[in-house]
Design an enzyme around this catalytic site. Structure first.
Site, PDB file in Angstrom:
ATOM      1  N   CYS A   1       9.584 -19.082  23.290  1.00  0.00           N
ATOM      2  CA  CYS A   1       9.624 -19.440  24.548  1.00  0.00           C
ATOM      3  C   CYS A   1      10.377 -20.569  25.138  1.00  0.00           C
ATOM      4  O   CYS A   1      10.958 -20.446  26.386  1.00  0.00           O
ATOM      5  CB  CYS A   1       8.158 -19.663  24.990  1.00  0.00           C
ATOM      6  SG  CYS A   1       7.014 -18.117  24.770  1.00  0.00           S
TER       7      CYS A   1
ATOM      8  N   HIS B   1       6.464 -13.760  19.429  1.00  0.00           N
ATOM      9  CA  HIS B   1       5.794 -14.926  19.865  1.00  0.00           C
ATOM     10  C   HIS B   1       4.141 -14.606  19.820  1.00  0.00           C
ATOM     11  O   HIS B   1       3.202 -15.597  19.520  1.00  0.00           O
ATOM     12  CB  HIS B   1       5.980 -15.055  21.577  1.00  0.00           C
ATOM     13  CG  HIS B   1       4.930 -15.614  22.355  1.00  0.00           C
ATOM     14  ND1 HIS B   1       4.641 -16.808  22.772  1.00  0.00           N
ATOM     15  CD2 HIS B   1       3.816 -14.664  23.011  1.00  0.00           C
ATOM     16  CE1 HIS B   1       3.616 -16.967  23.290  1.00  0.00           C
ATOM     17  NE2 HIS B   1       3.453 -15.904  23.926  1.00  0.00           N
TER      18      HIS B   1
ATOM     19  N   CYS C   1       6.585 -22.613  21.826  1.00  0.00           N
ATOM     20  CA  CYS C   1       7.128 -22.072  20.695  1.00  0.00           C
ATOM     21  C   CYS C   1       8.821 -21.780  20.759  1.00  0.00           C
ATOM     22  O   CYS C   1       9.092 -21.947  21.921  1.00  0.00           O
ATOM     23  CB  CYS C   1       6.351 -20.596  20.420  1.00  0.00           C
ATOM     24  SG  CYS C   1       7.150 -19.129  21.348  1.00  0.00           S
TER      25      CYS C   1
ATOM     26  N   ASP D   1       0.742  -1.354   0.087  1.00  0.00           N
ATOM     27  CA  ASP D   1       0.004  -0.096   0.134  1.00  0.00           C
ATOM     28  C   ASP D   1       0.831   1.229   0.098  1.00  0.00           C
ATOM     29  O   ASP D   1       2.069   1.126  -0.168  1.00  0.00           O
ATOM     30  CB  ASP D   1      -1.112   0.021   1.002  1.00  0.00           C
ATOM     31  CG  ASP D   1      -0.408   0.385   2.714  1.00  0.00           C
ATOM     32  OD1 ASP D   1       0.884   0.655   2.731  1.00  0.00           O
ATOM     33  OD2 ASP D   1      -0.957   0.074   3.445  1.00  0.00           O
TER      34      ASP D   1
ATOM     35  N   ASP E   1      -4.808  -6.634   7.628  1.00  0.00           N
ATOM     36  CA  ASP E   1      -3.125  -6.530   7.786  1.00  0.00           C
ATOM     37  C   ASP E   1      -3.274  -5.894   9.158  1.00  0.00           C
ATOM     38  O   ASP E   1      -4.241  -4.772   9.591  1.00  0.00           O
ATOM     39  CB  ASP E   1      -2.650  -5.714   6.796  1.00  0.00           C
ATOM     40  CG  ASP E   1      -2.767  -4.145   6.518  1.00  0.00           C
ATOM     41  OD1 ASP E   1      -2.199  -3.434   7.301  1.00  0.00           O
ATOM     42  OD2 ASP E   1      -3.671  -3.885   5.890  1.00  0.00           O
TER      43      ASP E   1
ATOM     44  N   CYS F   1       3.907 -22.472  26.903  1.00  0.00           N
ATOM     45  CA  CYS F   1       4.091 -22.075  25.538  1.00  0.00           C
ATOM     46  C   CYS F   1       5.504 -22.871  24.904  1.00  0.00           C
ATOM     47  O   CYS F   1       6.526 -22.825  25.438  1.00  0.00           O
ATOM     48  CB  CYS F   1       4.187 -20.742  25.166  1.00  0.00           C
ATOM     49  SG  CYS F   1       4.333 -20.447  23.451  1.00  0.00           S
TER      50      CYS F   1
END
Length: 455
Positions: free
Chosen positions: A388, A410, A385, A96, A258, A383
């Site tokens: 983490c 995260h 991930c 954009d 977005d 968590c």
């Protein structure tokens, strides 16, 4: 509904030393840094968006350095963002104009023709027409009523540019999908803009000017727009600041939106810095524990200059707070002792005075309560991930960019998993083939790791 992440050079140093708070030796910014999808090992979003105003150029100074802007134009958005190799090479890349960067100008600094060339040269998959943001908004107006002279002028400029932009893309053989941007001062004026854009030939529209609006106001606009355009016309919401309320927007048949909200809230929100899904599917929010750098925090510097606290004392208090948090994480220190060390340092850092000099204790009690909840629940332990798992308690320490952005990344992962589970979730069906499920295997594997007790 696809979650598109609006990037603003949001990469981090993968070799950052958190114990010494130092960048990796010999680090070269950008080249050695990692984007969220590189750090996580999968894309915690369905695509990325880059604003022309962020890249910058002769007309508008952007966030990119001159060298970065030149490279972006030379190699294109996909290679610059490191989305050029599997499993990321089929993710959509939106563009954009970044209307807020020139909102004070009488007219946009870009032409429809050079904007179309910018998207085509950058090998974007989707590109928005050149809009001029309208800040006025009155939900009570009906139809095409109201609107200041400036608002109506910006309305006309946006639509004129959209018509020219569509013509400018005709010779580009469908290499990117053009989106007509909607601007207006009321639900009715936005609906009229949408109607005219569809009449021009747009099959994908982008709703702009939503950042200052409340969720009910955005819904009123979407409702009015959907009443005048066919259901098969796709809708994108630009700069969706109400991302945490996305579930309530499902009835409006949104194709994509977005936002940077999950990442930004990690370090710009006063309370909700760390995301964690709950068994119900909603998000729980935790306050990150602020331990700013003693020699760089403005309030601490002011206290030192005033003689209220000397710098040596502040450095010791900073070290005590960090050591206490790490000891708590290892199970070597109790909750109350940890809180005492943290609050003793947080009070002057956040409120500009030592605890004993503050006129009341309400603010301190509230801060203690939020920090106690974070430490008691230990959300980083729930968590799985990559962030983490590697950082442990460091992820909830509010301290400099490399921790704060990692916490934000995260959050992107948790948020993407939330959006993926919405009933309205569907695959992108664009004229150019950009599979929405690219990297599905990686995401499926990740679902078993991120906050697995809650998912």
């Amino acid at each position: 509904m696809k979650f598109i992440f609006a990037d603003s050079l949001d990469h981090v140093d993968p070799g950052y030393d958190f114990l010494r708070d130092r960048y990796a030796e010999g680090r070269t910014p950008y080249w050695d840094d990692a984007y969220p999808h590189e750090l996580m090992g999968y894309a915690p979003y369905d695509g990325m968006l880059v604003s022309r105003g962020i890249v910058g150029g002769a007309a508008v100074g952007g966030k990119y350095t001159e060298a970065q802007a030149m490279r972006f134009r030379r190699v294109g958005a996909r290679e610059f963002l490191r989305l050029d190799k599997p499993p990321f090479d089929r993710l959509p890349i939106f563009g954009d104009c970044g209307a807020f960067t020139y909102h004070k100008d009488e007219r946009p600094p870009y032409t429809p023709e050079d904007t179309a060339e910018f998207y085509d040269d950058g090998r974007f998959t989707h590109g928005c027409s050149v809009d001029h943001i309208i800040f006025d908004f009155d939900e009570s107006l009906t139809g095409f009523d109201g609107g200041t002279a400036e608002a109506r002028s910006r309305f006309d400029i946006t639509l004129e540019n959209a018509a020219e932009f569509l013509r400018a893309t005709l010779h580009m053989s469908g290499r990117f999908i053009p989106l007509g941007v909607i601007q207006g001062w009321s639900p009715g004026s936005m609906a009229e803009a949408a109607r005219r854009l569809v009449a021009m030939g747009y099959t994908y529209l982008a709703l702009g000017g939503t950042v200052p609006l409340k969720a009910p106001q955005i819904k009123a606009c979407l409702r009015a727009i959907r009443e005048v355009i066919p259901q098969n016309v796709r809708l994108h919401i630009l700069g969706f600041a109400k991302a945490d309320e996305i579930e309530s927007f499902q009835p409006f048949n949104i194709t994509s939106f977005d936002t940077t909200s999950p990442l930004i809230r990690a370090f710009k929100d006063a309370k909700a810095n760390y995301y964690l899904p709950t068994p119900s599917g909603a998000l729980a929010y935790y306050t990150a524990i602020r331990v700013p750098q003693a020699l760089e925090n403005p309030k601490l510097q002011r206290l030192a200059k005033q003689g209220a606290l000397n710098q040596e004392k502040l450095v010791l208090m900073e070290a005590d707070a960090l050591n206490a948090l790490r000891s708590y994480d290892r199970g070597d220190l109790g909750l109350e002792d940890t809180l005492e060390a943290v609050i003793a340092y947080a009070a002057p850092a956040l409120m500009g005075a030592p605890i004993g000099d503050l006129p009341g204790v309400k603010a301190i009690d509230e801060l203690r309560s939020r920090y106690k909840r974070t430490l008691t629940d230990r959300p980083w332990k729930m968590c799985g991930c990559p962030i983490c798992k590697s950082l442990s308690i460091e992820v909830v320490i509010f301290r400099a960019s490399n921790r704060n952005k990692r916490r934000g990344i995260h959050n992107l992962g948790v948020y993407e998993a939330l959006v993926r589970k919405l009933p309205c979730r569907s695959e992108v069906n664009d004229d150019i083939q950009i599979p929405g499920n690219q990297g599905a295997a990686e995401r499926s594997a990740y679902s078993s790791l991120v906050c697995s007790p809650c998912l």
